[in-house]
Design an enzyme around this catalytic site. Structure first.
Site, mmCIF file in Angstrom:
data_model
loop_
_atom_site.group_PDB
_atom_site.id
_atom_site.type_symbol
_atom_site.label_atom_id
_atom_site.label_comp_id
_atom_site.label_asym_id
_atom_site.label_seq_id
_atom_site.Cartn_x
_atom_site.Cartn_y
_atom_site.Cartn_z
ATOM 1 N N PRO A 130 0.818 -1.222 0.000
ATOM 2 C CG PRO A 130 -0.904 -1.592 1.548
ATOM 3 C CD PRO A 130 0.384 -2.177 1.054
ATOM 4 N NE ARG A 246 9.737 -2.392 -15.861
ATOM 5 C CZ ARG A 246 10.666 -1.926 -15.070
ATOM 6 N NH1 ARG A 246 11.917 -1.886 -15.485
ATOM 7 N NH2 ARG A 246 10.359 -1.476 -13.880
ATOM 8 N NE ARG A 271 -22.823 4.439 -38.641
ATOM 9 C CZ ARG A 271 -24.074 4.584 -38.240
ATOM 10 N NH1 ARG A 271 -24.917 3.555 -38.324
ATOM 11 N NH2 ARG A 271 -24.491 5.724 -37.752
ATOM 12 N N GLY A 343 -20.761 6.566 -31.560
ATOM 13 C CA GLY A 343 -21.564 6.235 -30.374
ATOM 14 C C GLY A 343 -21.526 4.751 -30.056
ATOM 15 C CD GLU A 366 4.816 -6.905 -14.895
ATOM 16 O OE1 GLU A 366 6.017 -6.999 -15.210
ATOM 17 O OE2 GLU A 366 4.087 -7.880 -14.666
ATOM 18 C CB THR A 368 4.156 4.358 -13.653
ATOM 19 O OG1 THR A 368 5.335 5.096 -13.303
ATOM 20 C CG2 THR A 368 3.407 3.932 -12.393
#
Ligand SMILES: Cc1cc2nc3c(=O)[nH]c(=O)nc-3n(C[C@H](O)[C@H](O)[C@H](O)COP(=O)(O)OP(=O)(O)OC[C@H]3O[C@@H](n4cnc5c(N)ncnc54)[C@H](O)[C@@H]3O)c2cc1C
Length: 383
Positions: A130, A246, A271, A343, A366, A368
């Site tokens: 933590p 990584r 589309r 959308g 792993e 930042t």
């Protein structure tokens, strides 16, 4: 569209085909429901394990698949095109076996690694806490050696552990001396250890099938034979493992980006607006071109680092570059995919909203991407 791959051997090409088949048959039918239910697909890991896909980068004499990293990572990438949580899980599992495979004694490899690489077991990696995330040297979980030296007692809380509560063993880093990063040691803790419990899973933005939570050690006794390497070597092992880990995240992020591109390209062909497919508008086609360029260059970047590793060359800087480039590419490509679908991209009727949510964390775990920049700049500025 499946990525075009130049595999180094026919065996490796077969492995990619096998992976695609398992993804099609065993992963694709389950991903939507299990992600919605926030369930970890333990049976899917078993299927991958039995097919040999959970131990690919480890030597055959240790029970692994004997494949170069270049091949293993492309398998991870393929899995990520279908199910990111599982691809991340494969990468995490691979990381958990690294200390024993690389620094364990022959006795430890015989006793522990056989199970780890059998495909039946799943591992977890307990490094973060933590109050110790990017700064792992500040961890406070303590391992106290017994007077006769036969065991250690673990006390403290690990945070963000993938597979918490589901794993069969926990590769755990804990403090054995008050000497900062030089006072950490590595332990393999079995899941049924008394004094080890699990917190409530984190409520995350995505990767819902990757159960992540705290692992709490309160007087958990671990046999001294489960300490890997010497006391004080934990930080070195964690950092060495992360160079390889990584690359797993870089490959998974590339697969996620490929999946987003594929959905966007398909949609742009189907589309219609203003009486023609939206992809025939150059403004939209150029977005797709940039997405393709990002995916292709991400793949080249992680493969370059992997080939250096396979050749026994140093690859730490290139692994950090790959992690940063591939995960930033995943964030950009998945964001663009939502845009291409308009959308519809913002609904759960298409998978791109999930890809978008899943991409974000690849820039965080792993190490930042700020930490990757620290690693890269140190190499650039070194004598
Ligand atoms: C879904 C998920 C799964 C995970 N799985 C695991 C796991 O299995 N095992 C495990 O051990 N951990 C795991 N982690 C933890 C992960 O590795 C950490 O979240 C990560 O290392 C960052 O630590 P932190 O979250 O404490 O952030 P912090 O270290 O508090 O950082 C917060 C911000 O400050 C920035 N920052 C910190 N220091 C610097 C600096 N020196 N220079 C510039 N910027 C800085 C960071 O880049 C970040 O933007 C997981 C995390 C998540 C979200």
């Amino acid at each position: 569209m499946p990525a075009t791959r130049l595999m180094p051997t026919e065996d490796a090409a077969d492995l990619i085909e096998l992976t695609r088949e398992i993804c099609r048959k065993d992963l694709a039918p389950k991903v939507d429901d299990m992600e919605r239910a926030h369930e970890l697909p333990r049976d899917v890991f078993r299927t991958l394990g039995r097919a040999g896909l959970l131990s690919l980068p480890y030597p055959e004499e240790l029970g692994g698949g004997g494949q170069p990293y270049e091949v293993y990572l492309q398998v991870v990438e393929e899995i990520a095109t279908v199910w990111m949580s599982v691809a991340v899980g494969v990468s995490v599992h691979s990381l958990t076996a690294f200390p024993v495979a690389t620094f364990g004694t022959t006795e430890q490899q015989e006793a522990l690694l056989t199970g780890m690489l059998s495909g039946e077991q799943l591992g977890a990696y307990c490094l973060s806490e933590p109050l110790a995330g990017s700064d792992i040297a500040s961890m406070t979980t303590r391992a106290t050696r017994s007077d006769d030296g036969s065991s250690y007692t673990l006390k403290g809380t690990k945070a963000w552990t993938s597979h918490a509560g589901h794993a069969d063993f926990y590769t755990t880093f804990a403090r054995t001396a008050d000497t900062g990063g030089k006072g950490l040691s590595t332990f393999i803790v079995p899941a049924d250890t008394e004094g080890m419990t699990f917190g409530v899973p984190e409520r995350k933005m995505g990767l819902h099938s990757d159960t992540v939570g705290e692992v709490l050690f309160d007087g958990a006794r671990v046999d001294a034979s489960r300490r890997i390497g010497e006391e004080g070597q934990g930080m070195m092992m964690a950092l060495t493992a992360l160079d390889s880990g990584r690359l797993g995240i870089a490959a998974a992020a590339t697969g996620l980006a490929q999946a987003a591109l594929d959905v966007a390209a398909g949609y742009a062909k189907e589309r219609e607006q203003f009486g023609r497919p939206i992809g025939t508008n150059q403004g939209l086609a150029f977005i797709l071109a940039d997405m393709e360029a990002a995916v292709t260059s991400a793949r080249a970047t992680y493969l370059h680092a992997a080939r250096l590793k396979d050749a026994g060359r140093t690859f730490s800087k290139e692994a950090a570059v790959a992690k940063m480039i591939c995960t930033d590419a995943a964030m950009k490509v998945t964001t663009d995919a939502v845009q291409v679908l308009g959308g519809a991209g913002y609904t759960q009727d298409f998978p791109v909203e999930r890809y978008f949510r899943e991409a974000k964390v690849t820039q965080i775990f792993e190490g930042t991407n700020q930490i990757q920049r620290i690693v890269i700049s140190r190499h650039v500025l070194a004598d």
